[in-house]
Each structure stands twice: as structure tokens, then as C-alpha cells.
Design an enzyme around this catalytic site. Structure first.
Site, PDB file in Angstrom:
ATOM      1  N   LYS A 182       0.846  -1.199   0.000  1.00  9.13           N
ATOM      2  CA  LYS A 182       0.000   0.000   0.000  1.00  9.13           C
ATOM      3  C   LYS A 182       0.882   1.251   0.000  1.00  9.13           C
ATOM      4  CE  LYS A 182      -2.808  -3.274   0.189  1.00  9.13           C
ATOM      5  NZ  LYS A 182      -3.994  -3.748   0.816  1.00  9.13           N
TER       6      LYS A 182
HETATM    7  C1  PLP Z   1      -4.493  -5.150   1.296  1.00  6.88           C
HETATM    8  C2  PLP Z   1      -5.941  -5.208   1.507  1.00  6.88           C
HETATM    9  C3  PLP Z   1      -6.495  -5.718   2.685  1.00  6.88           C
HETATM   10  C4  PLP Z   1      -5.663  -6.380   3.757  1.00  6.88           C
HETATM   11  O1  PLP Z   1      -4.761  -5.503   4.368  1.00  6.88           O
HETATM   12  P1  PLP Z   1      -3.734  -6.074   5.454  1.00  6.88           P
HETATM   13  O2  PLP Z   1      -3.213  -4.850   6.123  1.00  6.88           O
HETATM   14  O3  PLP Z   1      -2.669  -6.806   4.687  1.00  6.88           O
HETATM   15  O4  PLP Z   1      -4.478  -6.964   6.370  1.00  6.88           O
HETATM   16  C5  PLP Z   1      -7.872  -5.666   2.843  1.00  6.88           C
HETATM   17  N1  PLP Z   1      -8.672  -5.148   1.890  1.00  6.88           N
HETATM   18  C6  PLP Z   1      -8.184  -4.676   0.735  1.00  6.88           C
HETATM   19  C7  PLP Z   1      -9.111  -4.088  -0.281  1.00  6.88           C
HETATM   20  C8  PLP Z   1      -6.799  -4.697   0.497  1.00  6.88           C
HETATM   21  O5  PLP Z   1      -6.330  -4.235  -0.669  1.00  6.88           O
END
Ligand code: PLP
Length: 404
Positions: A182
Site C-alpha cells: 500500500k
Molecule cells: C491489502 C488489503 C487488505 C488487507 O490488508 P492487510 O493490512 O494486509 O491486512 C484488505 N482489503 C483490501 C481491499 C486490500 O487491498
């Protein structure tokens, strides 16, 4: 030729200094830095309350609990999302019901949500997929009169805007991810933001085993009060080491978004002149952070999606298949032929089969950017057929980078 990664976190001396400072302080678990990160995050994203947790998945789980969702409830979610969105419903004993998405934004709409509602629907999780803001108000026009709560999965959304405000600031509950894939990263980490002080209080307790007295409070008092465990909680805490990194990253966020949008605009200009490729774009109601710069490979393009991925790999460009479809995974797959499986989810099926994600990160050089663009330029139709042959059957390398 260097291999161009699909995503790289932008971390440097300032983050190292911040972590070192926390280490030297002797308080490395959840403490003052986490509290500071929560306030700074809430301020910058215009949210009333922020509760830091260990991941966005943990935040999704807590959001459903504080919303009162459990056994017997149906939760509408897009299949076109990282699988954690659907999994969270299962964690609380509810049933995820998949809604289709819009082809242009990749997000659920009022119409697709409406189609997925059942008599037992009590919650909808909407996603700002790849950073594209979901049209929250139009969905709430459908769900609010029915008393259905909307939770916003803004895992990819930090730095995107909806109706002139940061995404997630208007939802009752919003969840965020700080995974290195992210835009803003703390290694692993997540946040739950909410307009409700009661939701925030309960989430704060639940992330810490539902203890009545937090570890930080105990530390401050000479004679620690006996804690009471008010319900069954979890260990979903973020550490001060992570929060210290988050505080630095948050300051960099505007610079990161500005650069991403500039690079994305450059991709867009190049792709507009290529027949058969369609790139993600800002919707009319907001702006995307281009967390994922995705494009759809249309039938007019001389190569199909997998052939184009292979061509990019040959040019040492790490592109990735687009967003997954949770309903096709064994964890959710229903028996029966593919057609039946995709029934009612035709846009999800099309996008997951025909989209790919291009490299985009802060440190991406213009030279590397041009190399990606060059590899997208379609060969002449005949040459395309030959190239298609040449690259067919050649597996796209899986993984290879830490954060994929
Ligand atoms: C990456 C992601 C998650 C999970 O995030 P984590 O911090 O890795 O648990 C959940 N929802 C979406 C849409 C994502 O892109």
C-alpha cells in the site's frame, strides 16, 4: 537491464531515525507513538476517531464486531477485492454475499449492492479498489433506509478523495492498511477510523484482549489497578516501532500522492494513443491515489492480458495480474462449471481476467517509466501474432519481489 518492481515502499533515513529513537526509549510495544500516530492520522484524514491495529484485516474484523454483525447475518462484499474483505465476514460467523462491480471504477455501485441484498443483509463492505473512491452516498441512499450499515474498506485509499474530502472520512466505520504493497507503510499495520466514540472505545479495548485498563495506563500508575476482561478480545495491537514509521510516512503522504498522480498521468497519456488498452481514471466524484495503476487489455489489442504480462516480463518489467475474484478461490468456490460460478458477477470475471497492474512507486525513474510505456506499444497485427506465439507458454514469473 534492471528489473522494474511493481511496487516499492519509500522508506529512508527519517524512518530509520524514528525507529531508533523508539528502540532507545525502551517502550517498543503499543504506547505513546501509537497514540500520536492515531491522532495525526485522524487529523490528516479528517476522521473523528482512529484506532491503530496490527493489520487492515484485524481492523475489518473489529469493525464488524463493533457494528454488531454476527451469525445469521449476510454481509454484501465485492468479490473483486483482496480476499480479506470477504474473510472478515466469515470471522464473525456471518455469510459473505458477493456483489458485482462497475467496469469503469472496479467498485460496487448502488445497483450491484441492491441486487445482492437478501432479507438477512445487515452490513455492506464497500472497497475503494486500487484507490479509486467508491460512490458512498449513492450506496447509502439504498442501504440507510433499510438500516444496513456500510463499512468502507479503504485499505488502498489513503490519499484518495471523495466529494472533496479524504476517502473514508464520511463512513461510520473505515479500515486502512499499511502493508508495504500500500502507499503508506508501517511494515504491517492497519487503522480503524469511525465517527462514533462508542465504536472507537470498544475497538480500542477489543484490540487489547478487551482489558478494562490499557497497558499504557497500567504503566503510568504506581499501583496498577486490577484489570477486568469485559468480553473476549484479541491481540491486534500495533507497536510503537511501527507507529514511529507511520508518523514519518504520513508527513510524506502529500509528496507521494503528488508524484504518483504525475507518473499516472504520464501513463494515461501514453495509453490513450494505444488501441485496445484502457487505463483506470478518476471518477467524477473524486480523485484516486493510483494505489494500483491498472489497465484493461481489450479484444482490439493484439495480445491478450497474459501475453502482455509475458511481454512485460521479457522486458524485465514486473507487472501483475489485476485484482483477484474471491468467489473463484477454493475458499469460496461453489461446485459447478465456471459459467455458473461467475453468474451475476460478469464484470468481476471480465476485470479479473483482462486487467493488469503496472509498476508505480515513488522512486520510479523517468527512464524506467519510459521502458514500461515502450513495452506496451502494440506491435503491428502480423508481428503481434508472431510475438504472441513467441511469448505464449512462457510462464510469467511468480513473486520475486518481497511485497507482491
Ligand atoms: C491489502 C488489503 C487488505 C488487507 O490488508 P492487510 O493490512 O494486509 O491486512 C484488505 N482489503 C483490501 C481491499 C486490500 O487491498
Amino acid at each position: 537491464m534492471n528489473r522494474i518492481a511493481v511496487m516499492k515502499p519509500w522508506l529512508g533515513e527519517e524512518e530509520i531515525a524514528a525507529v531508533t529513537e523508539v528502540m532507545c526509549s525502551g517502550w517498543v510495544a503499543q504506547g505513546p507513538r501509537v497514540a500520536e500516530f492515531e491522532s495525526a492520522f485522524a487529523r490528516s484524514q479528517q476522521c473523528s476517531h482512529a484506532v491503530a491495529v496490527s493489520s487492515c484485516t484485524a481492523a475489518l474484523h473489529l469493525a464488524l464486531i463493533v457494528a454488531g454483525i454476527g451469525a445469521g447475518d449476510d454481509v454484501v462484499v465485492p468479490s473483486f477485492s483482496f480476499i480479506a474483505t470477504a474473510n472478515a465476514a466469515v470471522y464473525v460467523g456471518a455469510r459473505p454475499v458477493f456483489a458485482d462491480v462497475d467496469l469503469v471504477t472496479g467498485n460496487v455501485t448502488a445497483e450491484t449492492v441492491l441486487r445482492a441484498l437478501t432479507p438477512n443483509t445487515t452490513a455492506v463492505i464497500v472497497v475503494d479498489q486500487g484507490g479509486v473512491p467508491v460512490d458512498l452516498d449513492s450506496i447509502r441512499a439504498v442501504t440507510d433506509p433499510l438500516g444496513i450499515i456500510v463499512i468502507e474498506d479503504a485499505a488502498c485509499g489513503v490519499g484518495s478523495t471523495y466529494l472533496g474530502r479524504p476517502v473514508g472520512s464520511r463512513a461510520e466505520l473505515t479500515v486502512w492498511s499499511f502493508h508495504p504493497r500500500k502507499i503508506l507503510t508501517t511494515g504491517e499495520g492497519g487503522m480503524l477510523t469511525t465517527i462514533s466514540a462508542a465504536h472507537a472505545d470498544r475497538a480500542r479495548r477489543l484490540r487489547e484482549h478487551a482489558m478494562s485498563v490499557s497497558a499504557a495506563e497500567r504503566h503510568l500508575s504506581a499501583l496498577a489497578p486490577a484489570e477486568v476482561y469485559t468480553e473476549v478480545g484479541y491481540n491486534y495491537r500495533m507497536t510503537d516501532l511501527q507507529a514511529a514509521v507511520g508518523l514519518v510516512q504520513l508527513q510524506k503522504l502529500p509528496t507521494i500522492i503528488e508524484r504518483r498522480r504525475r507518473l499516472a498521468a504520464r501513463y494515461t497519456r501514453a495509453i490513450e494513443s494505444i488501441d485496445g488498452l484502457r487505463a483506470v481514471a478518476d471518477p467524477s466524484w473524486g480523485t484516486t491515489n493510483f494505489q494500483s495503476f491498472w489497465l484493461e487489455v481489450l479484444p482490439e489489442y493484439p495480445l491478450n492480458r497474459d501475453q502482455l504480462l509475458a511481454k512485460l516480463a521479457e522486458n524485465d518489467v514486473s507487472a501483475r495480474r489485476g485484482i483477484m475474484a474471491a468467489h473463484r478461490q477454493p475458499a469460496y468456490g461453489r461446485p459447478g462449471p465456471e459459467d455458473a460460478l461467475d453468474s451475476g458477477l460478469s464484470n468481476t470475471a471480465r476485470l479479473t481476467d483482462s486487467t493488469l497492474i503496472l509498476p508505480l512507486y515513488h522512486q520510479l525513474t523517468m527512464e524506467d517509466h519510459d521502458r514500461v510505456i515502450g513495452a506496451l506499444q502494440a506491435p503491428a497485427p502480423e508481428a503481434g501474432a508472431v510475438l504472441g506465439e513467441a511469448v505464449l507458454g512462457k510462464a510469467v514469473p511468480a513473486g520475486g519481489r518481497r511485497n507482491d
